[in-house]
Scaffold this motif. Structure first.
Motif, short mmCIF file in Angstrom:
data_model
loop_
_atom_site.label_atom_id
_atom_site.label_comp_id
_atom_site.label_asym_id
_atom_site.label_seq_id
_atom_site.Cartn_x
_atom_site.Cartn_y
_atom_site.Cartn_z
N GLN A 1 0.94 -7.78 -0.64
CA GLN A 1 1.86 -6.65 -0.49
C GLN A 1 1.10 -5.38 -0.90
N VAL A 2 0.99 -4.43 0.01
CA VAL A 2 0.22 -3.22 -0.24
C VAL A 2 1.13 -2.01 -0.07
N GLY A 3 1.05 -1.09 -1.07
CA GLY A 3 1.85 0.14 -0.99
C GLY A 3 1.05 1.34 -1.47
N ALA A 4 1.47 2.51 -1.04
CA ALA A 4 0.80 3.76 -1.43
C ALA A 4 1.78 4.64 -2.19
N PHE A 5 1.18 5.51 -3.03
CA PHE A 5 1.98 6.36 -3.90
C PHE A 5 1.32 7.73 -4.00
N ALA A 6 2.11 8.79 -3.94
CA ALA A 6 1.59 10.15 -4.10
C ALA A 6 2.62 10.98 -4.86
#
Length: 473
Positions: A322-327
């Motif tokens: 499971q891969v996620g991005a955050f900014a």
């Protein structure tokens, strides 16, 4: 008063009941105004929103966050100053440390070598290092305002979100089938009510003919009693038969009124009369395989099978990372929106999580979904065979009743002729009034049985139309 009168006059057409309503007009009203269909439409719209919700998860979420805080907690205050980019050496307690160093310089009297030796002594070092920084431990209370925008988005979840979106869309399509099923049911009830009214009208018409015959017989017997050719008991028997026919006629009219009330409920408007011909419902002209495929339960079962196939994909996603991005971008200060760009900060990152063991739970869930899919396949096959058997059974019953109707129609004609013959023979004094009344009763029973058989046959045709989704828009 004039305005009120005008408003009442304008509203009268809206409140007027329908007269000579046709079946086509009634079906249009049902599809437009029936409350159960409206409820099904609302349910369908909610399922559409569920599909949009499922699709929206693919795009992540962006939040504007505003924090307004005040604290004298040492950790919080120090953190507030760091976030505001205002931390100084004083905040670390350097004022107390420098005080200890100043004392050491005073003791050295300006002698650098002596100062160095003092600072090298363990006792002096421990004294300095053990000094509690007052500015750090006991800061003054501070306000803290933080404004930031935060965005999170899933990059890869093993296809889970895609499958969820497809499942939601399938559920929306299934809700359309549910709505169509409600429409079919209301179309079935509306058409059945129209044909019921036509049959009751035909039945009433036949009863009126029978009543006319009984009234004619009553006049004949009354005259024969006056002339001494018949007894009073004969006239009483005829009057009793007339009362029975009147009772049946009134009951038929009440049943017709009840049918109009039900029709008014279906179209959600008052209906006083309808325009309908007295004819039997035509059989649907289509092949048996097409009938089975058009059935809504079959279509829904097939769609349910597709949902279970997608559910297998959802459970399979647990085997993938499971891969996620955050900014995040924002600013903080002890004053709201003060020097925003001078004290701004950003954070970006990516996270990957890959489960390697959880007690075989994922495997069990996957196997359960796979078995559920296999079960759904069996249910589709079972439903197809069950619907096909039901269709065959109804068609057989329709054909059987059609043979009965042809036979009963001939019987009604025959019993009418028999009654007329017995009536003429009674006038000639060849038979008793009992014989005439018996044939009259047989005629009534034949008419009643014909009406019931036609009604039963039509009901079966309507049932077949409902099963094969003939009411589809």
């Amino acid at each position: 008063m004039k305005r009120i009168a005008v408003a009442i006059m304008l509203s009268l057409p809206l409140l007027a009941a329908h007269k000579h309503l046709t079946l086509e007009q009634a079906l249009m009203l049902v599809k437009k105004k029936n409350l159960e269909i409206r409820v099904a439409e609302d349910e369908m719209q909610m399922k559409k929103m569920d599909a949009r919700i499922a699709e929206g998860y693919n795009y992540g979420s962006a939040d504007i966050i505003f924090n307004a805080l005040r604290s004298n907690d040492a950790g919080n205050v120090f953190g507030f100053k760091l976030q505001s980019r205002e931390a100084t050496f004083r905040d670390f307690g350097f004022s107390d440390f420098l005080g200890g160093v100043g004392q050491a310089l005073g003791m050295a009297g300006g002698d650098f070598n002596y100062f160095s030796s003092l600072m090298a002594q363990p006792a002096m070092q421990n004294a300095l290092l053990d000094t509690a920084p007052n500015d750090l431990n006991y800061p003054g209370a501070r306000n803290h305002f933080q404004e930031k925008i935060q965005y999170k988005v899933p990059l890869y979840v093993g296809g889970k979100l895609n499958k969820y979106g497809q499942i939601a869309r399938k559920m929306a399509l299934m809700s359309r089938l549910d709505k169509q099923k409600v429409i079919n049911e209301k179309v079935y009830q509306t058409r059945k009510t129209f044909y019921d009214i036509a049959l009751v009208n035909s039945y009433i018409k036949n009863l009126k003919i029978i009543l006319k015959n009984v009234e004619e017989l009553e006049n004949t017997v009354s005259n024969m009693v006056k002339e001494g050719y018949a007894l009073d008991i004969d006239l009483l028997q005829v009057k009793s038969k007339k009362a029975d026919v009147l009772r049946m006629l009134n009951q038929a009219k009440l049943n017709r009124d009840l049918a109009y009330q039900f029709l008014s409920f279906l179209v959600d408007e008052k209906v006083d009369s309808v325009s309908v011909e007295d004819q039997d419902v035509p059989m649907p002209a289509m092949k048996r395989e097409e009938m089975v495929n058009r059935n809504l339960d079959i279509q829904k079962a097939r769609m349910g099978l597709e949902v279970t196939e997608l559910a297998v994909g959802v459970e399979r996603a647990a085997y993938y990372p499971q891969v996620g991005a955050f900014a995040e971008y924002g600013s903080a200060d002890n004053t709201f929106m003060n020097d925003f760009t001078d004290k701004d900060a950003y954070t970006v990152g990516i996270q990957m999580k890959w489960n390697i063991f959880n007690g075989m739970i994922d495997k069990s869930k996957y196997e359960k979904a796979r078995i559920q899919n296999l079960k759904a396949r069996h249910q589709v096959d079972l439903a197809k065979k069950g619907i096909a058997l039901q269709i065959d059974k109804i068609i057989t019953e329709i054909k059987s009743r059609e043979y009965d109707i042809k036979s009963l129609q001939q019987k009604v004609k025959f019993m009418r002729r028999v009654y007329e013959n017995y009536y003429n023979r009674y006038k000639e004094g060849l038979i008793s009034i009992n014989d005439v009344l018996i044939k009259n009763s047989e005629h009534i029973q034949a008419v009643l049985k014909l009406a019931k058989t036609r009604n039963a046959r039509n009901n079966k045709v309507f049932e077949l139309e409902n099963i094969i989704n003939k009411g589809m828009l």
